[in-house]
Design a protein around this motif. Sequence first.
Motif, PDB file in Angstrom:
ATOM      1  N   GLU A   1       0.824  -1.211   0.000  1.00 63.54           N
ATOM      2  CA  GLU A   1       0.000   0.000   0.000  1.00 63.54           C
ATOM      3  C   GLU A   1       0.852   1.252   0.000  1.00 63.54           C
ATOM      4  OE1 GLU A   1      -2.755  -0.132   3.211  1.00 63.54           O
ATOM      5  OE2 GLU A   1      -3.888  -1.826   2.370  1.00 63.54           O
ATOM      6  N   ARG A   2       1.954   1.246   0.747  1.00 68.74           N
ATOM      7  CA  ARG A   2       2.824   2.432   0.799  1.00 68.74           C
ATOM      8  C   ARG A   2       3.478   2.707  -0.551  1.00 68.74           C
ATOM      9  NH1 ARG A   2       6.470   2.958   5.950  1.00 68.74           N
ATOM     10  NH2 ARG A   2       7.057   4.863   4.813  1.00 68.74           N
ATOM     11  N   TYR A   3       3.940   1.646  -1.215  1.00 65.21           N
ATOM     12  CA  TYR A   3       4.531   1.837  -2.546  1.00 65.21           C
ATOM     13  C   TYR A   3       3.474   2.311  -3.552  1.00 65.21           C
ATOM     14  CZ  TYR A   3       9.281   0.134  -1.760  1.00 65.21           C
ATOM     15  OH  TYR A   3      10.590   0.009  -1.342  1.00 65.21           O
ATOM     16  N   GLU A   4       2.274   1.743  -3.471  1.00 69.33           N
ATOM     17  CA  GLU A   4       1.210   2.146  -4.400  1.00 69.33           C
ATOM     18  C   GLU A   4       0.773   3.581  -4.149  1.00 69.33           C
ATOM     19  OE1 GLU A   4      -1.634  -0.941  -3.746  1.00 69.33           O
ATOM     20  OE2 GLU A   4      -0.803  -2.234  -5.324  1.00 69.33           O
ATOM     21  N   GLU A   5       0.716   3.992  -2.867  1.00 67.68           N
ATOM     22  CA  GLU A   5       0.396   5.388  -2.548  1.00 67.68           C
ATOM     23  C   GLU A   5       1.481   6.323  -3.063  1.00 67.68           C
ATOM     24  OE1 GLU A   5      -0.120   5.484   1.647  1.00 67.68           O
ATOM     25  OE2 GLU A   5      -2.081   4.473   1.603  1.00 67.68           O
ATOM     26  N   LEU A   6       2.729   5.868  -2.945  1.00 66.81           N
ATOM     27  CA  LEU A   6       3.846   6.678  -3.437  1.00 66.81           C
ATOM     28  C   LEU A   6       3.791   6.815  -4.959  1.00 66.81           C
ATOM     29  CD1 LEU A   6       6.402   8.228  -2.698  1.00 66.81           C
ATOM     30  CD2 LEU A   6       7.672   6.078  -2.814  1.00 66.81           C
ATOM     31  N   LEU A   7       3.471   5.714  -5.652  1.00 66.71           N
ATOM     32  CA  LEU A   7       3.338   5.756  -7.112  1.00 66.71           C
ATOM     33  C   LEU A   7       2.210   6.707  -7.518  1.00 66.71           C
ATOM     34  CD1 LEU A   7       4.080   4.690  -9.926  1.00 66.71           C
ATOM     35  CD2 LEU A   7       2.466   2.808  -9.547  1.00 66.71           C
ATOM     36  N   GLU A   8       1.118   6.662  -6.765  1.00 69.25           N
ATOM     37  CA  GLU A   8      -0.009   7.547  -7.058  1.00 69.25           C
ATOM     38  C   GLU A   8       0.389   9.011  -6.880  1.00 69.25           C
ATOM     39  OE1 GLU A   8      -4.341   8.530  -5.082  1.00 69.25           O
ATOM     40  OE2 GLU A   8      -3.782   6.410  -5.334  1.00 69.25           O
ATOM     41  N   ASP A   9       1.110   9.310  -5.793  1.00 71.56           N
ATOM     42  CA  ASP A   9       1.539  10.696  -5.543  1.00 71.56           C
ATOM     43  C   ASP A   9       2.463  11.203  -6.653  1.00 71.56           C
ATOM     44  OD1 ASP A   9       0.087  10.798  -3.218  1.00 71.56           O
ATOM     45  OD2 ASP A   9       1.791  10.309  -1.911  1.00 71.56           O
ATOM     46  N   VAL A  10       3.411  10.349  -7.061  1.00 74.77           N
ATOM     47  CA  VAL A  10       4.337  10.742  -8.129  1.00 74.77           C
ATOM     48  C   VAL A  10       3.569  10.999  -9.431  1.00 74.77           C
ATOM     49  CG1 VAL A  10       6.200   9.920  -9.630  1.00 74.77           C
ATOM     50  CG2 VAL A  10       6.335   9.555  -7.167  1.00 74.77           C
ATOM     51  N   SER A  11       2.640  10.107  -9.768  1.00 74.90           N
ATOM     52  CA  SER A  11       1.867  10.242 -11.006  1.00 74.90           C
ATOM     53  C   SER A  11       0.992  11.483 -10.984  1.00 74.90           C
ATOM     54  CB  SER A  11       1.011   8.988 -11.218  1.00 74.90           C
ATOM     55  OG  SER A  11       1.832   7.845 -11.343  1.00 74.90           O
ATOM     56  N   LYS A  12       0.427  11.788  -9.827  1.00 74.65           N
ATOM     57  CA  LYS A  12      -0.398  12.992  -9.702  1.00 74.65           C
ATOM     58  C   LYS A  12       0.433  14.253  -9.914  1.00 74.65           C
ATOM     59  CE  LYS A  12      -4.141  11.337  -6.720  1.00 74.65           C
ATOM     60  NZ  LYS A  12      -4.733  11.383  -5.365  1.00 74.65           N
ATOM     61  N   ARG A  13       1.654  14.258  -9.388  1.00 79.37           N
ATOM     62  CA  ARG A  13       2.527  15.419  -9.602  1.00 79.37           C
ATOM     63  C   ARG A  13       2.889  15.560 -11.081  1.00 79.37           C
ATOM     64  NH1 ARG A  13       7.583  15.348  -5.781  1.00 79.37           N
ATOM     65  NH2 ARG A  13       8.020  17.230  -6.996  1.00 79.37           N
ATOM     66  N   MET A  14       3.145  14.431 -11.753  1.00 81.71           N
ATOM     67  CA  MET A  14       3.432  14.469 -13.196  1.00 81.71           C
ATOM     68  C   MET A  14       2.234  14.994 -13.970  1.00 81.71           C
ATOM     69  SD  MET A  14       5.371  10.791 -13.410  1.00 81.71           S
ATOM     70  CE  MET A  14       5.353  10.704 -15.199  1.00 81.71           C
ATOM     71  N   LEU A  15       1.039  14.539 -13.585  1.00 84.52           N
ATOM     72  CA  LEU A  15      -0.169  14.988 -14.271  1.00 84.52           C
ATOM     73  C   LEU A  15      -0.432  16.468 -14.009  1.00 84.52           C
ATOM     74  CD1 LEU A  15      -2.672  14.428 -15.943  1.00 84.52           C
ATOM     75  CD2 LEU A  15      -3.840  13.666 -13.870  1.00 84.52           C
ATOM     76  N   GLU A  16      -0.194  16.914 -12.786  1.00 86.94           N
ATOM     77  CA  GLU A  16      -0.384  18.333 -12.462  1.00 86.94           C
ATOM     78  C   GLU A  16       0.520  19.204 -13.338  1.00 86.94           C
ATOM     79  OE1 GLU A  16      -0.015  21.352  -8.573  1.00 86.94           O
ATOM     80  OE2 GLU A  16       0.507  19.235  -8.410  1.00 86.94           O
ATOM     81  N   ASP A  17       1.761  18.763 -13.523  1.00 91.04           N
ATOM     82  CA  ASP A  17       2.698  19.499 -14.374  1.00 91.04           C
ATOM     83  C   ASP A  17       2.238  19.478 -15.830  1.00 91.04           C
ATOM     84  OD1 ASP A  17       5.409  20.749 -14.831  1.00 91.04           O
ATOM     85  OD2 ASP A  17       5.642  18.930 -16.047  1.00 91.04           O
ATOM     86  N   TYR A  18       1.772  18.331 -16.309  1.00 90.16           N
ATOM     87  CA  TYR A  18       1.278  18.218 -17.684  1.00 90.16           C
ATOM     88  C   TYR A  18       0.081  19.138 -17.903  1.00 90.16           C
ATOM     89  CZ  TYR A  18      -0.578  16.063 -21.933  1.00 90.16           C
ATOM     90  OH  TYR A  18      -1.043  15.848 -23.211  1.00 90.16           O
ATOM     91  N   ASN A  19      -0.872  19.106 -16.973  1.00 89.55           N
ATOM     92  CA  ASN A  19      -2.064  19.953 -17.102  1.00 89.55           C
ATOM     93  C   ASN A  19      -1.695  21.430 -17.131  1.00 89.55           C
ATOM     94  OD1 ASN A  19      -4.049  17.995 -17.269  1.00 89.55           O
ATOM     95  ND2 ASN A  19      -4.299  17.831 -15.058  1.00 89.55           N
ATOM     96  N   LYS A  20      -0.736  21.807 -16.314  1.00 93.17           N
ATOM     97  CA  LYS A  20      -0.319  23.213 -16.246  1.00 93.17           C
ATOM     98  C   LYS A  20       0.327  23.653 -17.557  1.00 93.17           C
ATOM     99  CE  LYS A  20       2.430  26.395 -13.398  1.00 93.17           C
ATOM    100  NZ  LYS A  20       3.333  26.491 -12.213  1.00 93.17           N
ATOM    101  N   LYS A  21       1.183  22.806 -18.100  1.00 91.53           N
ATOM    102  CA  LYS A  21       1.904  23.152 -19.327  1.00 91.53           C
ATOM    103  C   LYS A  21       0.989  23.178 -20.549  1.00 91.53           C
ATOM    104  CE  LYS A  21       6.533  21.508 -18.088  1.00 91.53           C
ATOM    105  NZ  LYS A  21       7.555  20.460 -18.344  1.00 91.53           N
ATOM    106  N   ASN A  22      -0.012  22.310 -20.548  1.00 92.60           N
ATOM    107  CA  ASN A  22      -0.836  22.128 -21.749  1.00 92.60           C
ATOM    108  C   ASN A  22      -2.255  22.654 -21.605  1.00 92.60           C
ATOM    109  OD1 ASN A  22       1.103  20.551 -23.476  1.00 92.60           O
ATOM    110  ND2 ASN A  22       1.049  19.225 -21.683  1.00 92.60           N
ATOM    111  N   ASN A  23      -2.513  23.349 -20.494  1.00 93.97           N
ATOM    112  CA  ASN A  23      -3.829  23.950 -20.268  1.00 93.97           C
ATOM    113  C   ASN A  23      -4.945  22.895 -20.373  1.00 93.97           C
ATOM    114  OD1 ASN A  23      -5.553  26.097 -19.670  1.00 93.97           O
ATOM    115  ND2 ASN A  23      -5.936  26.545 -21.831  1.00 93.97           N
ATOM    116  N   THR A  24      -4.717  21.745 -19.730  1.00 91.37           N
ATOM    117  CA  THR A  24      -5.703  20.671 -19.692  1.00 91.37           C
ATOM    118  C   THR A  24      -6.124  20.423 -18.249  1.00 91.37           C
ATOM    119  OG1 THR A  24      -3.871  19.080 -19.695  1.00 91.37           O
ATOM    120  CG2 THR A  24      -4.941  19.521 -21.803  1.00 91.37           C
ATOM    121  N   ASP A  25      -7.120  19.599 -18.045  1.00 94.12           N
ATOM    122  CA  ASP A  25      -7.600  19.325 -16.692  1.00 94.12           C
ATOM    123  C   ASP A  25      -7.911  17.842 -16.498  1.00 94.12           C
ATOM    124  OD1 ASP A  25      -9.781  19.160 -18.318  1.00 94.12           O
ATOM    125  OD2 ASP A  25     -11.077  20.462 -17.109  1.00 94.12           O
ATOM    126  N   PHE A  26      -7.016  16.985 -16.967  1.00 91.29           N
ATOM    127  CA  PHE A  26      -7.221  15.552 -16.813  1.00 91.29           C
ATOM    128  C   PHE A  26      -7.187  15.157 -15.338  1.00 91.29           C
ATOM    129  CE2 PHE A  26      -5.296  15.723 -21.156  1.00 91.29           C
ATOM    130  CZ  PHE A  26      -6.406  15.259 -21.841  1.00 91.29           C
TER     131      PHE A  26
END
Length: 453
Positions: A62-87
């Motif tokens: 669970e800790r590794y999966e939560e960590l993977l989720e947090d990392v992916s969310k940060r990547m998505l936040e950066d993508y949304n910011k750069k590309n003006n999207t809201d996935f």
Amino acid sequence: MKKNAALREFKKLKSQINQIEEIVHHSKVGALIEQETSIRKKIRLLKEMEKEGFKEYEFVCERYEELLEDVSKRMLEDYNKKNNTDFDFYEVVRGNYNTFLNSGFMTVLTKQHIPKLIGEAFEEAFPDNPKDEYMITRRMKRKIYIHLGDTNTGKTYNAVERLKTAKKGVYLSPLRILALENYEKLNNEGVVCDLMTGEEEIIKENATHISCTIEKVNLKQNYDIAVIDEIQMINDNQRGIAWSRAVLGLRCNEIHICGAMNAKELLIKMLDDCEDDYEIKEYHRNIPLEVETKNFSYNDVQEGDAIVVFSKKRVLEIAQSYSNNNVKTSIIYGDLPPEVRKMQYEQFINKENKVLVTTDAIGMGVNLPIRRIIFMSIRKFDGEEVRELTSQEIKQVAGRAGRKGIYDIGYVAGVSDTHNIISRKLEEKDEVIKQAVIGPSEAILTIKSFTFK
């Protein structure tokens, strides 16, 4: 993996989790892909130990999966910011967890989630029948006059004569050179006309008409009379979509469609489906064509000859060769500047230049007093392959030979014993056009923009 080795690996993964969390917490966005790859690898190792019954296995997973989720969310936040999207993270990974674990979040986003959304948007935006993309046009009562038949029989002439009477009219050309011709013709006859092609635009004050290449027509405008020329281009793989759009989408009370006879069946099906009223007029040559059995030689060139090749380079080479031998030639190719083209026409018409060297652009509406058409080849590169000319293409070019009152017989010649093939194709029935090339209309603009960076 043996149990003892698996246990050692599990203890190692368990001991590393706090350190990895700390590293990830302080990592910049650019380093997250590398961190995500490492975490996914560790989770896959843990999945292999699922049945070993190790103490605290569920907690570590669970800790590794939560960590993977947090990392992916940060990547998505950066993508949304750069590309003006809201996935949304959960929408992206829903139903795609295995791909997420094996290939990473960005792969799921760009290779699966976004294409799925685009597919759904296309399904919603585009109806099953292409005619229904143009609902404003479908509510109009259009009258279509179809002019079909041989080259050089007055099809386009009659249509343009009618176009002159319109309060607001448009001529749709297959070629820039033909759009220029009709732009000049209309203006010279007192009909104020704009020019619109891919290369240039000439806007005149108080213009009532437009002469344009077919790709440039504005389907959001209303017209009184329109002319669509060379309708047989509707099945061209590269450009046919423009003719389909014009036939289906033109907001015009009266439309004249000109072209070869082999488009007749397809036009009837399309216009019946659109519930448009139409009339068909068929045209036939009055001036006979004769194919010469003798192979053409450069030394046999005569006044009124048009030598046809399939590239600008060959036009210029042949013209230069004749010039070196004191034979004056006019030249025609698709992107010839208008002022040069006009001079070339005039010099040939006035017989200052006795020979014309041209590409097959001459087949589409270029009306000059030509005695003989000479095919220097019956093969051409069509954008995809080098192939033999179709019967329709040979007829279209050969049909430029002969001019009523000037040359009452049109002659056709070839080289390398191609006269038999030319004769056969002139007599051959053209292959019937069965399909139009269709593509998205302006409805595509209603689809949300997606970024694949």
